[in-house]
Write a protein that holds these residues in place. Structure first.
Motif, PDB file in Angstrom:
ATOM      1  N   LYS A  79      70.676  83.525  54.517  1.00 41.52           N
ATOM      2  CA  LYS A  79      70.025  84.662  53.870  1.00 41.52           C
ATOM      3  C   LYS A  79      68.599  84.865  54.375  1.00 41.52           C
ATOM      4  CE  LYS A  79      72.755  84.276  49.627  1.00 41.52           C
ATOM      5  NZ  LYS A  79      72.720  84.104  48.151  1.00 41.52           N
ATOM      6  N   GLY A  80      68.250  84.187  55.481  1.00 40.53           N
ATOM      7  CA  GLY A  80      66.912  84.338  56.043  1.00 40.53           C
ATOM      8  C   GLY A  80      66.020  83.163  55.696  1.00 40.53           C
ATOM      9  N   LYS A  81      64.734  83.324  55.957  1.00 41.11           N
ATOM     10  CA  LYS A  81      63.768  82.253  55.714  1.00 41.11           C
ATOM     11  C   LYS A  81      63.506  82.101  54.221  1.00 41.11           C
ATOM     12  CE  LYS A  81      61.392  82.510  60.170  1.00 41.11           C
ATOM     13  NZ  LYS A  81      61.941  81.207  60.626  1.00 41.11           N
ATOM     14  N   GLN A  82      63.568  80.864  53.774  1.00 37.51           N
ATOM     15  CA  GLN A  82      63.322  80.552  52.371  1.00 37.51           C
ATOM     16  C   GLN A  82      62.206  79.511  52.293  1.00 37.51           C
ATOM     17  OE1 GLN A  82      65.703  81.862  49.668  1.00 37.51           O
ATOM     18  NE2 GLN A  82      65.924  83.253  51.402  1.00 37.51           N
ATOM     19  N   LEU A  83      61.242  79.779  51.441  1.00 35.46           N
ATOM     20  CA  LEU A  83      60.140  78.846  51.239  1.00 35.46           C
ATOM     21  C   LEU A  83      60.322  78.127  49.914  1.00 35.46           C
ATOM     22  CD1 LEU A  83      57.322  77.802  52.213  1.00 35.46           C
ATOM     23  CD2 LEU A  83      56.330  79.585  50.749  1.00 35.46           C
ATOM     24  N   ASP A 105      53.487  62.113  26.054  1.00 38.14           N
ATOM     25  CA  ASP A 105      53.250  63.418  26.678  1.00 38.14           C
ATOM     26  C   ASP A 105      53.884  63.454  28.068  1.00 38.14           C
ATOM     27  OD1 ASP A 105      51.739  64.267  24.508  1.00 38.14           O
ATOM     28  OD2 ASP A 105      49.850  63.557  25.389  1.00 38.14           O
ATOM     29  N   PRO A 106      54.700  64.451  28.348  1.00 41.05           N
ATOM     30  CA  PRO A 106      55.352  64.523  29.659  1.00 41.05           C
ATOM     31  C   PRO A 106      54.403  65.021  30.740  1.00 41.05           C
ATOM     32  CG  PRO A 106      55.892  66.470  28.395  1.00 41.05           C
ATOM     33  CD  PRO A 106      55.078  65.592  27.480  1.00 41.05           C
ATOM     34  N   GLY A 107      54.771  64.769  31.984  1.00 44.45           N
ATOM     35  CA  GLY A 107      54.137  65.448  33.097  1.00 44.45           C
ATOM     36  C   GLY A 107      54.827  66.784  33.298  1.00 44.45           C
ATOM     37  N   LEU A 108      54.257  67.618  34.167  1.00 40.74           N
ATOM     38  CA  LEU A 108      54.775  68.973  34.325  1.00 40.74           C
ATOM     39  C   LEU A 108      55.023  69.288  35.801  1.00 40.74           C
ATOM     40  CD1 LEU A 108      55.275  71.070  32.052  1.00 40.74           C
ATOM     41  CD2 LEU A 108      53.217  72.252  32.843  1.00 40.74           C
ATOM     42  N   MET A 109      56.160  69.902  36.054  1.00 42.10           N
ATOM     43  CA  MET A 109      56.524  70.329  37.410  1.00 42.10           C
ATOM     44  C   MET A 109      56.801  71.827  37.415  1.00 42.10           C
ATOM     45  SD  MET A 109      59.831  69.228  39.730  1.00 42.10           S
ATOM     46  CE  MET A 109      59.950  69.681  41.462  1.00 42.10           C
ATOM     47  N   GLY A 110      56.312  72.505  38.428  1.00 44.20           N
ATOM     48  CA  GLY A 110      56.701  73.875  38.698  1.00 44.20           C
ATOM     49  C   GLY A 110      57.558  73.878  39.950  1.00 44.20           C
ATOM     50  N   ALA A 111      58.600  74.696  39.985  1.00 44.18           N
ATOM     51  CA  ALA A 111      59.513  74.744  41.135  1.00 44.18           C
ATOM     52  C   ALA A 111      59.730  76.200  41.520  1.00 44.18           C
ATOM     53  CB  ALA A 111      60.839  74.078  40.776  1.00 44.18           C
ATOM     54  N   PHE A 112      59.570  76.486  42.813  1.00 44.61           N
ATOM     55  CA  PHE A 112      59.613  77.874  43.257  1.00 44.61           C
ATOM     56  C   PHE A 112      60.344  77.995  44.592  1.00 44.61           C
ATOM     57  CE2 PHE A 112      55.525  76.876  41.217  1.00 44.61           C
ATOM     58  CZ  PHE A 112      55.733  77.525  40.002  1.00 44.61           C
ATOM     59  N   GLN A 113      61.190  79.001  44.684  1.00 47.65           N
ATOM     60  CA  GLN A 113      61.865  79.360  45.928  1.00 47.65           C
ATOM     61  C   GLN A 113      61.589  80.829  46.186  1.00 47.65           C
ATOM     62  OE1 GLN A 113      66.136  79.321  45.782  1.00 47.65           O
ATOM     63  NE2 GLN A 113      66.404  79.738  47.952  1.00 47.65           N
ATOM     64  N   VAL A 114      61.079  81.143  47.375  1.00 49.44           N
ATOM     65  CA  VAL A 114      60.801  82.529  47.701  1.00 49.44           C
ATOM     66  C   VAL A 114      61.450  82.888  49.032  1.00 49.44           C
ATOM     67  CG1 VAL A 114      58.611  82.506  46.450  1.00 49.44           C
ATOM     68  CG2 VAL A 114      58.614  82.070  48.906  1.00 49.44           C
ATOM     69  N   SER A 115      61.842  84.134  49.147  1.00 47.03           N
ATOM     70  CA  SER A 115      62.425  84.653  50.373  1.00 47.03           C
ATOM     71  C   SER A 115      61.337  85.393  51.148  1.00 47.03           C
ATOM     72  CB  SER A 115      63.575  85.604  50.040  1.00 47.03           C
ATOM     73  OG  SER A 115      64.108  86.190  51.211  1.00 47.03           O
ATOM     74  N   ILE A 116      61.279  85.173  52.462  1.00 47.88           N
ATOM     75  CA  ILE A 116      60.266  85.807  53.301  1.00 47.88           C
ATOM     76  C   ILE A 116      60.948  86.701  54.328  1.00 47.88           C
ATOM     77  CG2 ILE A 116      58.327  85.405  54.863  1.00 47.88           C
ATOM     78  CD1 ILE A 116      57.990  82.664  53.608  1.00 47.88           C
ATOM     79  N   ASP A 117      60.566  87.974  54.362  1.00 46.44           N
ATOM     80  CA  ASP A 117      61.212  88.885  55.301  1.00 46.44           C
ATOM     81  C   ASP A 117      60.516  88.864  56.661  1.00 46.44           C
ATOM     82  OD1 ASP A 117      58.941  90.509  55.201  1.00 46.44           O
ATOM     83  OD2 ASP A 117      59.805  91.934  53.787  1.00 46.44           O
TER      84      ASP A 117
END
Length: 247
Positions: A79-83, A105-117
Motif C-alpha cells: 500500500k506504499g510507504k508506511q511510517l 501508576d502505569p507508563g504510557l505508550m503512543g503508537a502511530f502508523q501513517v501513510s506517506i504519498d
C-alpha cells in the motif's frame, strides 16, 4: 561523431530530467513532530524535550506524562510507504513533580502508523495516543523494537513491561500492532510469572512463507537451563498469542 555527441547530450538531459522529477525523500523528523503535536497538542516541554500530556488512567487518576517519540521506522508495503513511530513517557525526570509516579501508576505508550504519498504528504492509518503498560510510570515501551509480523505488511512493536510486587518480579511481552484504525496488544506471553520466579520465557518472531501472522518461538528455561521450545501460533478468534493451556 556529431550524431553520437547529440545522442549523449540527449541522454544526459533525459537522466537529469528524471532526477529532477524523482520524489524527494520524506522529512521523517518533520512528520514525527507533526504527529506528536496532533496527538499531544503544542504543550512542548523544552527543558525535558517532550510533550506534556495529561491522561486519565484506567484507575481514574489524572496523571501528567512527558511523551517522547522513539525512532521512526519507514517500511515499504503493498500500500506504499508506511511510517511507524511510537511515543514513550520519560520515567527518569526528578526535577519536576508533575512527572512523579507511584507503584501502581502505569507508563504510557503512543503508537502511530501513517501513510506517506509520493509528494511526502502523510495521513494516519492507525493511532492510539495513550496505551497503559507497566508500573511506577515506566511502560518498558522505550525499548520497543519494530518487528515484521506477516508477509502481507503487518508490523508491530515488541517489548517487555511489568514490575516488582511484594518482592516478586512479574513481566509480560507485548506486541503492539495496528487494528481497525487503532492499536492492540496481541501478546499474552509472560516473561516471568509471579508463581515461577525461576522460570523465564524468551520470545522471538519466526518468519515463514504463506499468509497470516507469523508464529512465535518461545523458549522456556528454568534456573537458566532450557526446558523446551514452544511454537505459538496466532489465534485469530482470541486475536492473540498465548501459551498452550493458558486461559
Amino acid at each position: 561523431m556529431y550524431k553520437i555527441a547529440r545522442a549523449g547530450l540527449a541522454l544526459s538531459v533525459l537522466l537529469l530530467g528524471q532526477a529532477a522529477c524523482a520524489a524527494p525523500a520524506p522529512d521523517l523528523n518533520a512528520i514525527v513532530k507533526a504527529v506528536m503535536e496532533d496527538q499531544y497538542g503544542k504543550q512542548y516541554d523544552a527543558k525535558h524535550a517532550c510533550w506534556s500530556y495529561t491522561h486519565t488512567t484506567e484507575q481514574g487518576d489524572d496523571l501528567t506524562y512527558c511523551m517522547q517519540p522513539g525512532k521512526p521506522e519507514l517500511v515499504d508495503t503493498a500500500k506504499g510507504k508506511q511510517l511507524f513511530v511510537y511515543a514513550a513517557n520519560a520515567y527518569d525526570i526528578h526535577d519536576d513533580n508533575r512527572y512523579s509516579y507511584g507503584q501502581t501508576d502505569p507508563g504510557l505508550m503512543g503508537a502511530f502508523q501513517v501513510s506517506i504519498d509520493a509528494k511526502g504528504a502523510w495521513t494516519f492509518v492507525a493511532m492510539d495516543s495513550a496505551m497503559e503498560f507497566g508500573s511506577n510510570g515506566y511502560c518498558g515501551c522505550n525499548k520497543a523494537g519494530l518487528v515484521k509480523l506477516s508477509n502481507q505488511g503487518d508490523y508491530g512493536w515488541l517489548f517487555v513491561s511489568g514490575g516488582a510486587f511484594q518482592g516478586k518480579v512479574v513481566a509480560d511481552y507485548s506486541i503492539v500492532m495496528p487494528r481497525q484504525g487503532g492499536f492492540v496488544d496481541v501478546s499474552r506471553i509472560p516473561q516471568t510469572k509471579s508463581g515461577e520466579q525461576d522460570v523465564t520465557y524468551d520470545l522471538k518472531v519466526t518468519e515463514r512463507p504463506g499468509a497470516g501472522l507469523f508464529p512465535l518461538l518461545v523458549t522456556k528455561t528454568r534456573a537458566k537451563a532450557k526446558v523446551e521450545d514452544l511454537t505459538v501460533n496466532f489465534d485469530p478468534k482470541k486475536y492473540a498469542y498465548q501459551l498452550p493451556g493458558a486461559k
